[in-house]
Design a protein around this motif. Structure first.
Motif, PDB file in Angstrom:
ATOM      1  N   LEU A 138       0.827  -1.206   0.000  1.00  0.00           N
ATOM      2  CA  LEU A 138       0.000   0.000   0.000  1.00  0.00           C
ATOM      3  C   LEU A 138       0.862   1.257   0.000  1.00  0.00           C
ATOM      4  CD1 LEU A 138      -2.858  -0.970   2.476  1.00  0.00           C
ATOM      5  CD2 LEU A 138      -3.062  -0.556   0.010  1.00  0.00           C
ATOM      6  N   TYR A 139       1.964   1.228   0.737  1.00  0.00           N
ATOM      7  CA  TYR A 139       2.852   2.387   0.788  1.00  0.00           C
ATOM      8  C   TYR A 139       3.458   2.674  -0.582  1.00  0.00           C
ATOM      9  CZ  TYR A 139       6.404   5.651   2.419  1.00  0.00           C
ATOM     10  OH  TYR A 139       7.179   6.762   2.602  1.00  0.00           O
ATOM     11  N   ASN A 140       3.876   1.618  -1.266  1.00  0.00           N
ATOM     12  CA  ASN A 140       4.443   1.802  -2.606  1.00  0.00           C
ATOM     13  C   ASN A 140       3.385   2.354  -3.561  1.00  0.00           C
ATOM     14  OD1 ASN A 140       7.031   0.993  -1.942  1.00  0.00           O
ATOM     15  ND2 ASN A 140       6.583  -1.162  -2.306  1.00  0.00           N
ATOM     16  N   ARG A 141       2.169   1.863  -3.453  1.00  0.00           N
ATOM     17  CA  ARG A 141       1.077   2.365  -4.301  1.00  0.00           C
ATOM     18  C   ARG A 141       0.769   3.826  -3.950  1.00  0.00           C
ATOM     19  NH1 ARG A 141      -3.567   0.306  -7.249  1.00  0.00           N
ATOM     20  NH2 ARG A 141      -4.095   2.147  -8.443  1.00  0.00           N
ATOM     21  N   PHE A 142       0.751   4.136  -2.652  1.00  0.00           N
ATOM     22  CA  PHE A 142       0.496   5.496  -2.184  1.00  0.00           C
ATOM     23  C   PHE A 142       1.536   6.455  -2.759  1.00  0.00           C
ATOM     24  CE2 PHE A 142       0.955   8.980   0.846  1.00  0.00           C
ATOM     25  CZ  PHE A 142      -0.364   9.324   1.129  1.00  0.00           C
ATOM     26  N   LYS A 143       2.815   6.079  -2.666  1.00  0.00           N
ATOM     27  CA  LYS A 143       3.892   6.931  -3.187  1.00  0.00           C
ATOM     28  C   LYS A 143       3.755   7.135  -4.692  1.00  0.00           C
ATOM     29  CE  LYS A 143       7.478   4.869  -2.062  1.00  0.00           C
ATOM     30  NZ  LYS A 143       8.795   4.329  -1.880  1.00  0.00           N
ATOM     31  N   HIS A 144       3.319   6.100  -5.384  1.00  0.00           N
ATOM     32  CA  HIS A 144       3.140   6.197  -6.837  1.00  0.00           C
ATOM     33  C   HIS A 144       2.015   7.182  -7.185  1.00  0.00           C
ATOM     34  CE1 HIS A 144       3.032   4.933 -11.015  1.00  0.00           C
ATOM     35  NE2 HIS A 144       1.726   4.757 -10.901  1.00  0.00           N
ATOM     36  N   VAL A 145       0.952   7.180  -6.405  1.00  0.00           N
ATOM     37  CA  VAL A 145      -0.201   8.058  -6.649  1.00  0.00           C
ATOM     38  C   VAL A 145       0.096   9.491  -6.197  1.00  0.00           C
ATOM     39  CG1 VAL A 145      -2.644   8.438  -6.070  1.00  0.00           C
ATOM     40  CG2 VAL A 145      -1.826   6.132  -6.519  1.00  0.00           C
ATOM     41  N   ASP A 146       0.979   9.640  -5.200  1.00  0.00           N
ATOM     42  CA  ASP A 146       1.348  10.958  -4.661  1.00  0.00           C
ATOM     43  C   ASP A 146       2.293  11.658  -5.638  1.00  0.00           C
ATOM     44  OD1 ASP A 146       1.903  13.148  -3.062  1.00  0.00           O
ATOM     45  OD2 ASP A 146       3.152  12.035  -1.637  1.00  0.00           O
ATOM     46  N   LYS A 147       1.730  12.201  -6.705  1.00  0.00           N
ATOM     47  CA  LYS A 147       2.516  12.769  -7.813  1.00  0.00           C
ATOM     48  C   LYS A 147       3.409  13.931  -7.397  1.00  0.00           C
ATOM     49  CE  LYS A 147       0.720  10.083 -10.946  1.00  0.00           C
ATOM     50  NZ  LYS A 147       1.385   8.842 -11.249  1.00  0.00           N
ATOM     51  N   ASP A 148       2.944  14.731  -6.412  1.00  0.00           N
ATOM     52  CA  ASP A 148       3.756  15.880  -5.998  1.00  0.00           C
ATOM     53  C   ASP A 148       4.676  15.562  -4.821  1.00  0.00           C
ATOM     54  OD1 ASP A 148       1.935  15.739  -3.918  1.00  0.00           O
ATOM     55  OD2 ASP A 148       1.128  17.761  -4.217  1.00  0.00           O
ATOM     56  N   ASN A 149       4.738  14.298  -4.414  1.00  0.00           N
ATOM     57  CA  ASN A 149       5.603  13.838  -3.316  1.00  0.00           C
ATOM     58  C   ASN A 149       5.406  14.628  -2.022  1.00  0.00           C
ATOM     59  OD1 ASN A 149       6.938  11.772  -4.827  1.00  0.00           O
ATOM     60  ND2 ASN A 149       8.089  13.383  -5.863  1.00  0.00           N
ATOM     61  N   SER A 150       4.169  15.004  -1.755  1.00  0.00           N
ATOM     62  CA  SER A 150       3.863  15.799  -0.562  1.00  0.00           C
ATOM     63  C   SER A 150       3.652  14.951   0.690  1.00  0.00           C
ATOM     64  CB  SER A 150       2.602  16.634  -0.811  1.00  0.00           C
ATOM     65  OG  SER A 150       1.472  15.773  -0.944  1.00  0.00           O
ATOM     66  N   GLY A 151       3.507  13.641   0.514  1.00  0.00           N
ATOM     67  CA  GLY A 151       3.215  12.781   1.654  1.00  0.00           C
ATOM     68  C   GLY A 151       1.727  12.680   1.920  1.00  0.00           C
ATOM     69  N   SER A 152       0.925  13.362   1.121  1.00  0.00           N
ATOM     70  CA  SER A 152      -0.537  13.302   1.207  1.00  0.00           C
ATOM     71  C   SER A 152      -1.099  13.243  -0.206  1.00  0.00           C
ATOM     72  CB  SER A 152      -1.105  14.537   1.908  1.00  0.00           C
ATOM     73  OG  SER A 152      -0.715  14.570   3.250  1.00  0.00           O
ATOM     74  N   LEU A 153      -2.290  12.651  -0.310  1.00  0.00           N
ATOM     75  CA  LEU A 153      -2.962  12.600  -1.602  1.00  0.00           C
ATOM     76  C   LEU A 153      -4.044  13.667  -1.638  1.00  0.00           C
ATOM     77  CD1 LEU A 153      -3.453   8.736  -2.049  1.00  0.00           C
ATOM     78  CD2 LEU A 153      -1.542  10.170  -2.794  1.00  0.00           C
ATOM     79  N   THR A 154      -4.010  14.468  -2.691  1.00  0.00           N
ATOM     80  CA  THR A 154      -5.057  15.467  -2.888  1.00  0.00           C
ATOM     81  C   THR A 154      -6.291  14.761  -3.465  1.00  0.00           C
ATOM     82  OG1 THR A 154      -4.389  15.911  -5.158  1.00  0.00           O
ATOM     83  CG2 THR A 154      -3.333  17.238  -3.422  1.00  0.00           C
ATOM     84  N   VAL A 155      -7.383  15.491  -3.517  1.00  0.00           N
ATOM     85  CA  VAL A 155      -8.606  14.947  -4.112  1.00  0.00           C
ATOM     86  C   VAL A 155      -8.325  14.534  -5.556  1.00  0.00           C
ATOM     87  CG1 VAL A 155     -10.966  15.494  -4.842  1.00  0.00           C
ATOM     88  CG2 VAL A 155     -10.156  16.230  -2.587  1.00  0.00           C
ATOM     89  N   ASP A 156      -7.607  15.371  -6.297  1.00  0.00           N
ATOM     90  CA  ASP A 156      -7.291  15.050  -7.690  1.00  0.00           C
ATOM     91  C   ASP A 156      -6.437  13.785  -7.808  1.00  0.00           C
ATOM     92  OD1 ASP A 156      -8.717  17.222  -8.644  1.00  0.00           O
ATOM     93  OD2 ASP A 156      -6.947  18.505  -8.866  1.00  0.00           O
TER      94      ASP A 156
END
Length: 178
Positions: free
Chosen positions: A30-48
């Motif tokens: 899940l962490y690897n998938r999260f990092k992949h989706v976190d395009k701006d590398n902020s440590g959080s996922l935006t709505v977009d």
């Protein structure tokens, strides 16, 4: 949690195990998938970023699901929130957890009951332009009439929601493979 780092520390994995039903291997995945989706590398996922996840994007309730994931209502989801919310969809999650999550999706204004307006919003998202507003409202009225069986207050409480979904196969419907 793991921000700016390419790996989770053992104590972080242990903390995430305590709030979820995931194994350490699943948490790392899940962490690897999260990092992949976190395009701006902020440590959080935006709505977009969240709505760009293909499995979520295809769901008509995508934005409602993202709002439920965002438990602190900041407009973004950190990894801990991500794991906690996704845990509801694991095989190890209890039926009550799955029901609670589904109820929150339908309780749009978060007041603890599913009102006519809450249900209208969710059903409209689900049917899109296939039904007009009058048809959607007729569905809302019928659903509330059938589900509001305990206190008959014109809204669906969590207890009534559970009763209405008594026979539903939530264990399969609300389960994903990690």
């Amino acid at each position: 949690m793991g921000q700016g780092s390419s790996k989770l520390h053992p104590d972080e994995i242990e903390e995430l195990q305590a709030i979820s039903s995931f194994t350490p291997a699943q948490i790392k995945t899940l962490y690897n998938r999260f990092k992949h989706v976190d395009k701006d590398n902020s440590g959080s996922l935006t709505v977009d970023e969240m709505t760009a996840i293909p499995e979520l994007a295809m769901n008509p309730l995508c934005l409602r699901i993202v709002e439920v994931f965002d438990s602190d209502k900041r407009g973004e989801v950190n990894f801990k929130q991500f794991v906690s919310a996704l845990s509801v969809f694991s095989k190890g999650a209890r039926r009550e957890q799955k029901l609670s999550f589904a109820f929150k999706v339908y309780d749009v204004n978060g007041d603890g009951v599913i009102s006519s307006s809450d249900l209208f919003i969710v059903l409209k998202l689900m049917v899109g332009s296939n039904l007009d507003d009058t048809q959607v409202q007729a569905l809302v009225d019928q659903t509330i009439l059938e589900a509001d069986t305990i206190d008959k207050d014109g809204a669906i409480s969590f207890k009534e929601f559970k009763r209405a979904l008594f026979g539903a196969d939530l264990e399969n419907i609300l389960t994903i493979e990690i």
